[in-house]
Design a protein around this motif. Structure first.
Motif, short mmCIF file in Angstrom:
data_model
loop_
_atom_site.label_atom_id
_atom_site.label_comp_id
_atom_site.label_asym_id
_atom_site.label_seq_id
_atom_site.Cartn_x
_atom_site.Cartn_y
_atom_site.Cartn_z
N ALA A 1 2.26 -6.61 -5.34
CA ALA A 1 3.60 -6.03 -5.37
C ALA A 1 3.58 -4.57 -4.94
O ALA A 1 4.41 -4.13 -4.14
CB ALA A 1 4.19 -6.16 -6.78
N HIS A 2 2.63 -3.79 -5.48
CA HIS A 2 2.49 -2.38 -5.07
C HIS A 2 2.23 -2.28 -3.57
O HIS A 2 2.82 -1.47 -2.86
CB HIS A 2 1.32 -1.72 -5.81
CG HIS A 2 1.62 -1.37 -7.24
ND1 HIS A 2 2.76 -0.71 -7.62
CD2 HIS A 2 0.89 -1.57 -8.38
CE1 HIS A 2 2.73 -0.53 -8.93
NE2 HIS A 2 1.62 -1.04 -9.41
N PHE A 3 1.33 -3.13 -3.09
CA PHE A 3 0.90 -3.09 -1.70
C PHE A 3 2.06 -3.39 -0.76
O PHE A 3 2.32 -2.64 0.19
CB PHE A 3 -0.22 -4.13 -1.51
CG PHE A 3 -1.19 -3.79 -0.42
CD1 PHE A 3 -2.48 -3.39 -0.72
CD2 PHE A 3 -0.83 -3.89 0.91
CE1 PHE A 3 -3.38 -3.08 0.27
CE2 PHE A 3 -1.72 -3.58 1.92
CZ PHE A 3 -3.01 -3.18 1.60
N LYS B 1 -9.97 -6.63 -2.31
CA LYS B 1 -10.16 -7.24 -0.99
C LYS B 1 -9.32 -8.49 -0.82
O LYS B 1 -8.77 -8.75 0.26
CB LYS B 1 -11.65 -7.54 -0.77
CG LYS B 1 -12.49 -6.28 -0.54
CD LYS B 1 -13.93 -6.60 -0.21
CE LYS B 1 -14.71 -5.32 0.09
NZ LYS B 1 -16.13 -5.57 0.43
N ARG B 2 -9.21 -9.28 -1.88
CA ARG B 2 -8.34 -10.46 -1.82
C ARG B 2 -6.89 -10.03 -1.62
O ARG B 2 -6.15 -10.62 -0.82
CB ARG B 2 -8.47 -11.28 -3.10
CG ARG B 2 -9.80 -12.00 -3.25
CD ARG B 2 -9.88 -12.67 -4.61
NE ARG B 2 -11.17 -13.31 -4.82
CZ ARG B 2 -11.59 -13.79 -6.01
NH1 ARG B 2 -10.80 -13.70 -7.07
NH2 ARG B 2 -12.77 -14.36 -6.10
N THR B 3 -6.49 -9.02 -2.37
CA THR B 3 -5.13 -8.51 -2.26
C THR B 3 -4.82 -8.02 -0.85
O THR B 3 -3.77 -8.33 -0.28
CB THR B 3 -4.90 -7.37 -3.26
OG1 THR B 3 -5.14 -7.84 -4.59
CG2 THR B 3 -3.47 -6.84 -3.17
N CYS B 4 -5.75 -7.24 -0.29
CA CYS B 4 -5.55 -6.69 1.06
C CYS B 4 -5.44 -7.80 2.09
O CYS B 4 -4.58 -7.74 2.99
CB CYS B 4 -6.72 -5.77 1.43
SG CYS B 4 -6.80 -4.26 0.46
N THR B 5 -6.28 -8.82 1.97
CA THR B 5 -6.24 -9.93 2.93
C THR B 5 -4.90 -10.64 2.87
O THR B 5 -4.27 -10.90 3.91
CB THR B 5 -7.38 -10.92 2.64
OG1 THR B 5 -8.63 -10.24 2.68
CG2 THR B 5 -7.39 -12.05 3.66
N ILE B 6 -4.46 -10.96 1.66
CA ILE B 6 -3.17 -11.65 1.51
C ILE B 6 -2.02 -10.77 1.98
O ILE B 6 -1.14 -11.22 2.73
CB ILE B 6 -2.96 -12.06 0.03
CG1 ILE B 6 -4.02 -13.06 -0.41
CG2 ILE B 6 -1.56 -12.64 -0.17
CD1 ILE B 6 -4.02 -13.33 -1.90
N SER C 1 -7.25 1.32 -8.85
CA SER C 1 -7.51 1.90 -10.17
C SER C 1 -6.69 1.25 -11.27
O SER C 1 -6.98 1.45 -12.45
CB SER C 1 -7.22 3.40 -10.14
OG SER C 1 -8.09 4.07 -9.27
N THR C 2 -5.66 0.49 -10.91
CA THR C 2 -4.83 -0.17 -11.94
C THR C 2 -5.36 -1.55 -12.30
O THR C 2 -4.84 -2.19 -13.22
CB THR C 2 -3.38 -0.33 -11.43
OG1 THR C 2 -3.33 -1.30 -10.37
CG2 THR C 2 -2.81 0.99 -10.96
N LEU C 3 -6.39 -2.04 -11.59
CA LEU C 3 -6.84 -3.42 -11.75
C LEU C 3 -7.81 -3.58 -12.91
O LEU C 3 -8.67 -2.73 -13.15
CB LEU C 3 -7.51 -3.90 -10.46
CG LEU C 3 -6.63 -3.92 -9.21
CD1 LEU C 3 -7.45 -4.31 -7.99
CD2 LEU C 3 -5.45 -4.85 -9.39
N ASN D 1 -3.45 -6.86 -12.05
CA ASN D 1 -4.11 -8.03 -11.48
C ASN D 1 -3.70 -8.17 -10.03
O ASN D 1 -3.02 -7.30 -9.48
CB ASN D 1 -3.76 -9.29 -12.29
CG ASN D 1 -2.25 -9.49 -12.41
OD1 ASN D 1 -1.51 -9.29 -11.44
ND2 ASN D 1 -1.78 -9.86 -13.59
N ILE D 2 -4.09 -9.27 -9.41
CA ILE D 2 -3.85 -9.43 -7.98
C ILE D 2 -2.36 -9.44 -7.66
O ILE D 2 -1.93 -8.98 -6.59
CB ILE D 2 -4.54 -10.71 -7.45
CG1 ILE D 2 -4.51 -10.73 -5.93
CG2 ILE D 2 -3.89 -11.95 -8.05
CD1 ILE D 2 -5.38 -11.84 -5.33
#
Length: 461
Positions: A32-34, A266-271, A253-255, A26-27
């Motif tokens: 966390a990975h990001f 995209k939400r994850t990248c923005t945050i 791919s894990t989402l 999830n996000i």
């Protein structure tokens, strides 16, 4: 009806994961990975980078490169599912390299493959260098505390590189990125912790002195040419800190869905980029404000801060813990590419057969096969060897960032977007994208020249 080519036989391979494992993310796990993959060695060099560029150009450079990275992230997230117009199939791209090969063809995929392997490998090298520097700094900090700041507290980096390498030899046997969730959570937590420590120590120094150091033009040098090279290296360091394009599709791919994986990504990248940029600006500004022209290359290991020594030690320990996880986030991407290729090329090979199990870092037991054991161990040893040969933190960061920032973060995402969206040549959108790509190419060439000069000067000067 279009057929979805998800390569089901890959999912049953012991080297890969089944679909029910892939769709649990999830996000928060993606974040966390990001963050574990992005906020790493780069944050430690932000103060030095701003010191070379000055109070205006430094922060602006960080914001501009962060914007480029966000644009790239948005483009790449569109390539996870690609409806191929040539055969009517829909391909699920689970890695950046696969996306380039699928959308741009074999030749582009070949060039991208070389750059991907180099990028992942150089990140491992940088993490080896940084971890060893931090472990050495802990010993130095205690030595300075006991014997005074003028004491000759010098230690060899190579022994600490070996220590970090031993840990990675074990951690590299974790099967793939889907098993590294807890490593990523720990690594992300450590990122925040040592970033806050660096920011806090810098602000405390500024408040204690009652003065903000630094200037608009940055550090002055007697030789104008040397100033140009240092500016180029500083921009290269910043570029290195935002090179995450290689792991984005692996994380996507894990989402699970709904919502769609693209929307979540995209939400994850923005945050993540907002958080990352904020930390980079705060860390860089507080460090430069504290030390001015004396800003060290690594804010926590350059010994601008000596006291409280226990806090400096704790900050460096957090960096090492983070790099253990960060090293795996990038390495697992390379392992997956190489092992997936081998499994497809030699499906009956005895090297992919399990020979036992291994328990790593308190995680469940993992199956071990000769391919994983030999290939991954060789990779870890290779990163250690190169790190010992070129143990220069800022110069290696600059070289690493400059050589792959444009092709992997800018060029390939832009070209894939043009093909996927069927943008007509010389249309207004096409011209904007090409101007954007060309500008980034010129900046990359400038930083590459500066980083090569720095490496040559350090190694042979």
């Amino acid at each position: 009806m279009a057929r979805v080519d998800c390569n089901q036989e890959e999912e049953e391979s012991p080297l890969l994961q089944t679909s029910h494992q892939i769709l649990k993310g999830n996000i928060w796990t993606a974040l966390a990975h990001f963050i574990a993959g992005v906020i790493g060695s780069g944050v430690l060099s932000m103060a030095w980078s701003i010191a070379q560029l000055g109070w205006i150009a430094g922060p602006l450079s960080i914001i501009l490169i962060a914007f480029f990275a966000l644009v790239s992230a948005f483009l790449i997230s569109n390539f996870h599912v690609y409806p191929n117009p040539t055969n009517g199939n829909t391909t699920m791209n689970r890695s950046f390299l696969q996306a380039v090969h699928t959308i741009l063809g074999y030749k582009n995929g070949l060039v991208c493959g070389c750059l991907v392997y180099f990028s992942l490998f150089k990140t491992g090298v940088v993490y080896v260098i940084t971890s060893a520097t931090c472990i050495r700094a802990i010993r130095q900090s205690n030595c300075y505390h006991e014997e005074g700041h003028e004491a000759a507290c010098e230690y060899e980096n190579k022994y600490y590189m070996l220590l970090f390498g031993i840990v990675q030899l074990l951690a590299s046997q974790i099967p793939n990125i889907f098993h590294t969730k807890w490593l990523s959570i720990i690594a992300a937590t450590m990122s925040f912790t040592y970033s806050f420590i660096g920011i806090g120590l810098g602000l405390a120094q500024v408040i204690g002195r009652g003065k903000i150091e630094g200037s608009i033009n940055g550090i002055s040098t007697a030789n104008p040419t040397q100033k140009v090279w240092l500016v180029a290296q500083a921009i290269g360091d910043i570029a290195f800190s935002f090179t995450f394009s290689l792991i984005l599709l692996e994380i996507q791919s894990t989402l699970k869905s709904p919502p769609s994986q693209k929307v979540t990504m995209k939400r994850t990248c923005t945050i993540a980029i907002f958080i990352t940029t904020s930390f980079y600006l705060l860390s860089g500004a507080s460090g430069y404000a504290a030390f001015g022209d004396s800003t060290p290359g690594n804010i926590l290991t350059g010994f601008g801060f000596y006291e409280p020594y226990w806090l400096v030690d704790f900050g460096n320990a957090c960096i090492v813990l983070h790099l253990v996880g960060g090293y795996q986030i990038y390495s697992q991407t390379l392992f997956a590419i190489a092992e997936r290729w081998y499994a497809e090329k030699f499906p009956e090979s005895a090297l992919t057969s399990d020979i036992g199990s291994l328990k790593v870092l308190g995680l469940p037991k993992f199956r071990v096969n000769p391919l994983r054991l030999c290939f991954r161990s060789t990779y870890v040893i290779s990163t250690m060897a190169v790190g010992m040969l070129f143990p220069y933190f800022n110069e290696v960061l600059a070289f690493s960032g400059s050589i792959i920032f444009w092709p992997l973060t800018i060029y390939f995402p832009v070209e894939m977007y043009i093909v996927q969206q069927k943008i007509v040549g010389w249309s207004s959108r096409w011209i904007v994208l090409q101007v954007y790509s060309t500008f980034c190419l010129l900046v990359t060439m400038f930083t590459l020249a500066g980083s090569i000069e720095g490496l040559v000067a350090k190694r042979f000067g």
